[in-house]
Scaffold this active site. Structure first.
Site: not given
Length: 296
Positions: A142, A236, A266
């Site tokens: 991320s 996502e 995610h």
């Protein structure tokens, strides 16, 4: 039909929505990881990495000359060693490597470039310890994925040796938030929305240009970067951050392998102990890292 493994995770996340308070948000993401135990053969060793709190993890099969330097996710404002320890340890097992996870400084207390400075310090720590750059896999999830890329770009700009490869999981690479999937995947992403990402970006940027390459590597010249594995779930809002990154890397003659995992949300790697595709994606990452570090 019974719910799929990832649907069970979705239901759990929905039952415990993200709180408004920052301290509570940080506790929530730490709780996601703390609920998973470590196998008994995992060794954890705290260390000071040139002033950055960090920790080694290793398993019996880990080679001492091969390291995964890992930068956690959390939108630059949350996430920690606690939140990602179980997943990082498993990634190291699959890669046959030790892992060094960094507890880099977080916004808003420490906005850009604090996290980048800490990531560079962690890399220098490994070089100071005698680790060959070609035997280092620089990895992140991320925001940590974007940070790993920014670290590589900074090393390239300084003329310093680059790591052997990059592993980027669900990377956030565009803090200007221009990806179409922010809208097209909004209904299926249980964790990240445009509004939330905008809030996170504002806290991290603290007035910096969102299109600056060291905060949004999607806008960088990627030429000369190491081979990279990009993994992203099809569910996502950051899907386009990964797809556009792969296209840009390929256009710059960088060796890039893009994996889009159907129906995954995610940061699905965090749930690998319950989600088979989480385990398989870590296996794939480990194989990629082995392939690129073994030949160094």
């Amino acid at each position: 039909m019974p719910p799929s493994e990832i649907d069970a995770i979705r239901a759990r996340l929905a039952a415990h929505p993200r709180p408004a308070d920052l301290a509570a948000r940080r506790a929530r993401i730490d709780g996601l990881g703390a609920g998973y135990g470590l196998p008994p053969d995992v060794v954890v060793e705290p260390v000071d990495a040139r002033g950055v709190p960090a920790e080694w993890t290793s398993t019996p099969a880990a080679r001492s000359d091969r390291v995964v330097l890992f930068l956690h996710g959390g939108g630059y404002v949350s996430g920690s060693l606690t939140s990602h320890r179980h997943m990082v340890a498993q990634a190291g097992r699959e890669a046959g490597a030790r892992t060094l996870a960094l507890d880099y400084r977080l916004a808003p207390e420490h906005p850009f470039p604090a996290a980048l400075e800490d990531a560079l310090a962690g890399y220098r720590f490994l070089l100071d310890a005698g680790m060959a750059p070609a035997r280092i896999a620089l990895a992140g999830e991320s925001a940590g994925g974007g940070l790993a890329l920014a670290t590589a770009l900074s090393l390239r700009a300084a003329g310093r040796p680059l790591p052997g490869c990059l592993w980027l999981s669900s990377p956030w690479t565009d803090l200007a938030l221009t990806g179409a999937s922010l809208e097209t995947k909004a209904a299926v992403d249980p964790l990240l929305s445009r509004a939330y990402l905008s809030e996170l970006a504002s806290l991290y940027l603290n007035g910096a240009d969102a299109r600056r390459a060291l905060v949004s590597p999607i806008y960088a010249d990627l030429a000369g970067l190491p081979p990279m594995l990009i993994q992203v779930g099809s569910a996502e809002t950051l899907l386009d951050d990964a797809v556009r990154l792969a296209a840009g890397a390929g256009a710059a003659d960088v060796s890039v392998h893009l994996e889009i995992w159907p129906a995954m949300i995610h940061a699905w790697h965090l749930f690998y102990q319950e989600v088979a595709d989480g385990r398989r994606s870590l296996e794939a990452a480990g194989a990629f890292i082995r392939a690129h570090l073994d030949g160094a």
